[in-house]
Design an enzyme around this catalytic site. Structure first.
Site, PDB file in Angstrom:
ATOM      1  N   GLY A 192       0.834  -1.211   0.000  1.00 27.39           N
ATOM      2  CA  GLY A 192       0.000   0.000   0.000  1.00 27.39           C
ATOM      3  C   GLY A 192       0.857   1.244   0.000  1.00 27.39           C
ATOM      4  O   GLY A 192       1.075   1.859   1.049  1.00 27.39           O
ATOM      5  N   SER A 198       0.963   3.585  -3.304  1.00 26.06           N
ATOM      6  CA  SER A 198       0.325   4.588  -4.164  1.00 26.06           C
ATOM      7  C   SER A 198      -1.051   4.998  -3.624  1.00 26.06           C
ATOM      8  O   SER A 198      -1.750   4.201  -2.997  1.00 26.06           O
ATOM      9  CB  SER A 198       0.121   4.034  -5.568  1.00 26.06           C
ATOM     10  OG  SER A 198       1.331   3.554  -6.067  1.00 26.06           O
ATOM     11  N   SER A 258      -1.869  -4.208  -5.767  1.00 24.30           N
ATOM     12  CA  SER A 258      -1.897  -5.529  -6.421  1.00 24.30           C
ATOM     13  C   SER A 258      -2.115  -6.608  -5.377  1.00 24.30           C
ATOM     14  O   SER A 258      -1.438  -6.638  -4.346  1.00 24.30           O
ATOM     15  CB  SER A 258      -0.572  -5.825  -7.112  1.00 24.30           C
ATOM     16  OG  SER A 258      -0.225  -4.795  -7.979  1.00 24.30           O
ATOM     17  N   GLU A 261      12.807  -3.678  -4.704  1.00 25.27           N
ATOM     18  CA  GLU A 261      11.608  -3.733  -5.547  1.00 25.27           C
ATOM     19  C   GLU A 261      11.950  -3.567  -7.026  1.00 25.27           C
ATOM     20  O   GLU A 261      11.353  -4.193  -7.884  1.00 25.27           O
ATOM     21  CB  GLU A 261      10.604  -2.651  -5.118  1.00 25.27           C
ATOM     22  CG  GLU A 261       9.315  -2.753  -5.925  1.00 25.27           C
ATOM     23  CD  GLU A 261       8.219  -1.794  -5.496  1.00 25.27           C
ATOM     24  OE1 GLU A 261       8.411  -1.043  -4.527  1.00 25.27           O
ATOM     25  OE2 GLU A 261       7.164  -1.801  -6.151  1.00 25.27           O
TER      26      GLU A 261
HETATM   27  C1  LIG Z   1       0.578  -3.382 -12.828  1.00 29.93           C
HETATM   28  C2  LIG Z   1       0.762  -2.375 -11.734  1.00 29.93           C
HETATM   29  C3  LIG Z   1       0.836  -2.807 -10.435  1.00 29.93           C
HETATM   30  C4  LIG Z   1       0.966  -1.876  -9.407  1.00 29.93           C
HETATM   31  N1  LIG Z   1       0.993  -2.332  -8.131  1.00 29.93           N
HETATM   32  C5  LIG Z   1       1.086  -1.447  -7.113  1.00 29.93           C
HETATM   33  C6  LIG Z   1       1.041  -1.911  -5.766  1.00 29.93           C
HETATM   34  O1  LIG Z   1       0.930  -3.113  -5.500  1.00 29.93           O
HETATM   35  N2  LIG Z   1       1.128  -1.003  -4.785  1.00 29.93           N
HETATM   36  C7  LIG Z   1       1.262   0.326  -5.028  1.00 29.93           C
HETATM   37  O2  LIG Z   1       1.385   1.069  -4.085  1.00 29.93           O
HETATM   38  N3  LIG Z   1       1.275   0.806  -6.301  1.00 29.93           N
HETATM   39  C8  LIG Z   1       1.188  -0.053  -7.347  1.00 29.93           C
HETATM   40  N4  LIG Z   1       1.199   0.405  -8.645  1.00 29.93           N
HETATM   41  C9  LIG Z   1       1.220   1.842  -8.901  1.00 29.93           C
HETATM   42  C10 LIG Z   1       2.538   2.328  -9.445  1.00 29.93           C
HETATM   43  O3  LIG Z   1       3.498   2.391  -8.444  1.00 29.93           O
HETATM   44  C11 LIG Z   1       2.259   3.690 -10.112  1.00 29.93           C
HETATM   45  O4  LIG Z   1       1.510   3.419 -11.277  1.00 29.93           O
HETATM   46  C12 LIG Z   1       3.497   4.456 -10.467  1.00 29.93           C
HETATM   47  O5  LIG Z   1       4.181   4.835  -9.295  1.00 29.93           O
HETATM   48  C13 LIG Z   1       3.166   5.694 -11.321  1.00 29.93           C
HETATM   49  O6  LIG Z   1       2.162   6.481 -10.742  1.00 29.93           O
HETATM   50  P1  LIG Z   1       0.867   6.904 -11.571  1.00 29.93           P
HETATM   51  O7  LIG Z   1       0.344   5.688 -12.245  1.00 29.93           O
HETATM   52  O8  LIG Z   1      -0.032   7.621 -10.655  1.00 29.93           O
HETATM   53  O9  LIG Z   1       1.412   7.886 -12.693  1.00 29.93           O
HETATM   54  P2  LIG Z   1       1.576   9.478 -12.591  1.00 29.93           P
HETATM   55  O10 LIG Z   1       2.362   9.810 -11.360  1.00 29.93           O
HETATM   56  O11 LIG Z   1       0.239  10.113 -12.763  1.00 29.93           O
HETATM   57  O12 LIG Z   1       2.481   9.765 -13.825  1.00 29.93           O
HETATM   58  C14 LIG Z   1       2.001   9.629 -15.163  1.00 29.93           C
HETATM   59  C15 LIG Z   1       3.156   9.686 -16.106  1.00 29.93           C
HETATM   60  O13 LIG Z   1       3.770  10.973 -16.048  1.00 29.93           O
HETATM   61  C16 LIG Z   1       5.159  10.874 -16.324  1.00 29.93           C
HETATM   62  N5  LIG Z   1       5.912  11.383 -15.163  1.00 29.93           N
HETATM   63  C17 LIG Z   1       5.487  11.496 -13.876  1.00 29.93           C
HETATM   64  N6  LIG Z   1       6.456  11.989 -13.091  1.00 29.93           N
HETATM   65  C18 LIG Z   1       7.519  12.200 -13.884  1.00 29.93           C
HETATM   66  C19 LIG Z   1       8.847  12.698 -13.655  1.00 29.93           C
HETATM   67  N7  LIG Z   1       9.265  13.069 -12.445  1.00 29.93           N
HETATM   68  N8  LIG Z   1       9.681  12.767 -14.715  1.00 29.93           N
HETATM   69  C20 LIG Z   1       9.283  12.382 -15.951  1.00 29.93           C
HETATM   70  N9  LIG Z   1       8.036  11.917 -16.221  1.00 29.93           N
HETATM   71  C21 LIG Z   1       7.184  11.811 -15.208  1.00 29.93           C
HETATM   72  C22 LIG Z   1       5.424   9.392 -16.544  1.00 29.93           C
HETATM   73  O14 LIG Z   1       5.336   9.093 -17.899  1.00 29.93           O
HETATM   74  C23 LIG Z   1       4.289   8.733 -15.803  1.00 29.93           C
HETATM   75  O15 LIG Z   1       4.036   7.417 -16.247  1.00 29.93           O
HETATM   76  C24 LIG Z   1       1.051  -0.501  -9.691  1.00 29.93           C
HETATM   77  C25 LIG Z   1       0.987  -0.068 -11.018  1.00 29.93           C
HETATM   78  C26 LIG Z   1       0.843  -0.982 -12.032  1.00 29.93           C
HETATM   79  C27 LIG Z   1       0.760  -0.475 -13.448  1.00 29.93           C
END
Ligand SMILES: Cc1cc2nc3c(=O)[nH]c(=O)nc-3n(C[C@H](O)[C@H](O)[C@H](O)COP(=O)(O)OP(=O)(O)OC[C@H]3O[C@@H](n4cnc5c(N)ncnc54)[C@H](O)[C@@H]3O)c2cc1C
Lengths: 324, 359
Positions: B118, B120, B152, B235
């Site tokens: 937990g 995100s 997840s 990780e």
């Molecule tokens: C299959 C899967 C499993 C997951 N499992 C878990 C889990 O078990 N527990 C958990 O806590 N989280 C989990 N996550 C969440 C994951 O950690 C986040 O998706 C990830 O940290 C990105 O956050 P966001 O999706 O909110 O993207 P956002 O933060 O909204 O970012 C969107 C996009 O903006 C761009 N961006 C953002 N910041 C920057 C930067 N500083 N520099 C350049 N570009 C940038 C990137 O292209 C990014 O993909 C999972 C995600 C996926 C896809």
């Protein structure tokens, strides 16, 4: 991250090369490298400092011979990389390999080539070492062709399986070290430019897109260094098939990285990088030239690639030993 | 490879050969098979690096790498134990007190329990330091309130690892702490988020005044950020960041459908794979030396994402020459492909980490 594996001695040697070359005048734009005013003096310095004879006693006709000489090969690689890092195009790498291949001693001072030079420096070489180790003297050849880096070249078809022999593997090892050195030098130059060049009121490197491009190139360089480190480990302890595969892997990545770094360091360097005064070209021209050296067949190296999953897994398995 | 690594690889291959399962891409993020995970535990193939008195074998990260690589290669059903064995156990061992370690580690080592992560939240994605879930101290322990997303496997997990804010101040990174939370505790609501393939993998987890005993605070109150950063090396630095699509590549090679042009395209791909396996070994060696190779892990994850996408591009033109099994692997891999650039930290963020180091 294991970049190049360097012994203390090799690192010192690299530092010496860097110190010496820092004072050199590099060839003017557009001129054939050996026509530059200081070319022969610089070649003499390389000879006198022993850079071209490091591999004289190495048996490069067998993989066991290479394995026993890893420290010397590391030293030769350090010199090759340091020269390319400084942007110096001298026939050191080619001479090192040819001298290792020669079965009889060759007088120092000569530019010596072999099939592993792929014709580069051939027109001004005074000796050619054949695959059987015999040395033939060479008279200066007719009209001089040049490669992208303005090195003299004699274009000819080369046997496709050259890289499979131990001497060919040695040649490939020094070639990828040269590419890595030139790539590193180019990235450093681009970084220096974007760190000092002010646009939009601040140094360019403060723009995220610029910094990220530099970061991407740095990762490409690290990837190549890792491939070369693996190649070096296998030279020491690997079986011939695993060594050949590592050579192929390092070369394939070196080609990719060479094009990527040359194109994008110019992009970051702005129009200034395209001028005769800019030193970036010493690196990028070498990258482009080395990238294509000896690769005239579309299917180069494919016979060394795995044909089934089990082979892929075992060939890509890293060599555990970190001998140096 | 040491004899020990070799024997561990053989042990994994034997178990996978005996087990009835369909090899999958992205198996560590797929559906859970607790019995498979437990069998790994029974055969001494989990928690290899942990101390013996916590259910481990006091072995190196190189030994663990031998096991994880072979499991991913085989596309084995490993998701039940993956997060717990990869990072929760090591976090508890590194930062937790003895009571917390005794309570969880041996059970994790036997895959008796499963953990979900937990971290995100709706407003804390790439910018993890902006988590809003709060943990407030009470006489008996802590009360957690807030919401996590993309968790997840929370629907089959027994426990959650939760990053929460324990104090508010100027510095966003200060005042974060890590906790263990029981998914069955009153006030924990796990709601499915259905994926684009129609599958249930993700969850939203709501914490409505959830009581947590004091002993379930991991490490030091307010040090959550530093602790979570070192956890990220575990990780991000593992082979699952570049081997998720490997079963597809292996199947295509074994299908014997490549001509010379295809094989030429294999040059760079196999080179990248070799480099990443070598990097992974370096990272395992650095972990063994007690380092937290955060930048190396980010590099490996970034390159791993690129390799996985390149594998798909390599396989695509060969599909018409492959059988239905390979095509099914490919379809699943395509749908799974955007995951690798996001989970564990987005690819451009990995690039930012490397870039920052360089500036
Ligand atoms: C299959 C899967 C499993 C997951 N499992 C878990 C889990 O078990 N527990 C958990 O806590 N989280 C989990 N996550 C969440 C994951 O950690 C986040 O998706 C990830 O940290 C990105 O956050 P966001 O999706 O909110 O993207 P956002 O933060 O909204 O970012 C969107 C996009 O903006 C761009 N961006 C953002 N910041 C920057 C930067 N500083 N520099 C350049 N570009 C940038 C990137 O292209 C990014 O993909 C999972 C995600 C996926 C896809």
């Amino acid at each position: 991250m294991s970049t190049t594996i360097l012994t203390d001695e090799a690192a010192q040697l690299a530092a010496t090369v860097a110190d010496v070359v820092a004072t050199w005048q590099l060839p003017a734009a557009g001129r054939l490298v050996p026509d530059a005013e200081h070319f022969h003096d610089q070649w003499k310095v390389a000879e006198e400092l022993g850079w071209t004879t490091i591999l004289d006693d190495v048996d490069c006709t067998s993989f066991e011979g290479l394995a026993q000489a890893v420290e010397l090969i590391t030293a030769a690689a350090a010199v090759t990389r340091a020269l390319a890092h400084a942007g110096a195009a001298l026939p050191v790498r080619q001479t090192l390999v040819a001298r290792a291949l020669a079965s009889q001693p060759i007088a120092t001072g000569s530019i010596v080539v072999s099939a592993h030079s792929f014709g580069v420096w051939d027109p001004i070489a005074s000796a050619f070492v054949g695959a059987d180790g015999t040395t033939q003297s060479r008279a200066a050849q007719g009209p001089v062709d040049r490669d992208v880096a303005a090195r003299p070249v004699h274009r000819a078809d080369h046997p496709e399986d050259l890289g499979d022999q131990p001497d060919g593997v040695l040649g490939q090892f020094l070639l990828v070290e040269e590419i890595a050195g030139a790539a590193h030098g180019a990235i450093e130059q681009a970084r220096a430019y974007v760190s000092s060049r002010v646009q939009f009121g601040r140094p360019l490197i403060k723009l995220p897109a610029v910094a990220q491009e530099l970061g991407r190139l740095t990762i490409a360089q690290l990837q190549l260094d890792e491939a070369i480190a693996e190649f070096a480990r296998r030279l020491h302890t690997g079986s011939p098939d695993r060594i050949r595969f590592a050579a192929l892997a390092a070369r394939a990545l070196a080609c990719d990285v060479a094009s990527d770094v040359a194109a994008h360091t110019h992009q970051l360097h702005g129009a200034l990088g395209l001028t005769a005064d800019a030193t970036l070209r010493h690196h990028t021209l070498l990258l482009w030239a080395d990238r294509d050296e000896g690769l005239h067949h579309r299917s180069w190296g494919v016979q060394r690639l795995p044909t089934c999953e089990v082979d892929l897994w075992s060939l890509s398995q890293p060599e555990p030993a970190h001998p140096l | 490879m040491t004899t020990r690594e070799q024997s561990l690889r053989v042990a994994v291959r034997e178990l996978c050969a005996e087990w009835d399962y369909e090899p999958r891409c992205d198996a560590w993020g797929g559906s859970a098979d607790p019995e498979f995970s437990r069998e790994l535990g029974r055969r001494g193939l989990l928690a290899l690096t942990w101390p013996k008195d916590l259910g481990g074998a006091a072995e190196s990260n190189l030994s663990r790498l031998a096991v994880t690589e072979e499991l991913l290669r085989a596309g084995a059903p490993v998701s039940y134990h993956w997060a717990g064995e990869r990072q929760i156990g090591p976090t508890l061992i590194r930062h937790g007190n003895r009571e917390l370690q005794d309570e969880f580690c041996s059970r994790l080592a036997r895959a008796e329990i499963s953990f979900a992560l937990g971290m995100s939240e709706p407003d804390a994605g790439s910018d993890l330091a902006s988590v809003r879930t709060t943990a407030t101290r009470t006489d008996e322990g802590w009360v957690i309130h807030g919401r996590k997303v993309w968790t997840s496997g929370a629907h089959f997990a027994d426990y959650l690892y939760v990053l929460a804010r324990t104090s508010k101040g100027e510095d966003r990174h200060a005042g974060l702490s890590e906790f263990v939370v029981d998914t069955a505790a009153p006030g924990v609501h796990v709601q499915p988020i259905i994926g684009m393939d129609g599958g249930h993998h993700f969850n939203e987890v709501v914490f409505d005044e959830v009581r947590v005993p004091d002993r379930w605070l991991i490490g030091t109150e307010g040090h959550g950020w530093q602790q979570v950063i070192s956890q990220l090396a575990f990780e991000r630095g593992g082979p699952e960041r570049f081997l998720s699509m490997y079963p597809l590549l292996g199947a295509v090679l074994d299908a014997d459908v490549l001509d010379d042009t295809d094989r030429a395209a294999l040059r760079v791909l196999t080179a990248q794979l070799t480099v990443l396996r070598s990097l992974s070994r370096d990272i395992a060696t650095a972990l063994d030396a007690g380092h937290s190779p955060v930048t190396q892990a980010a590099t490996s994850k970034y390159l791993g994402n690129r390799l996985e996408l390149a594998m798909l591009d390599f396989v695509r033109p060969l599909l018409s020459r492959c059988d239905g099994r390979v095509r099914a692997l490919f379809d699943a891999a395509v749908i799974a492909s955007p995951k690798s650039g996001l989970r564990g930290g987005a690819a451009p963020v990995m690039l930012s980490i490397v870039t920052k180091e360089m500036q």
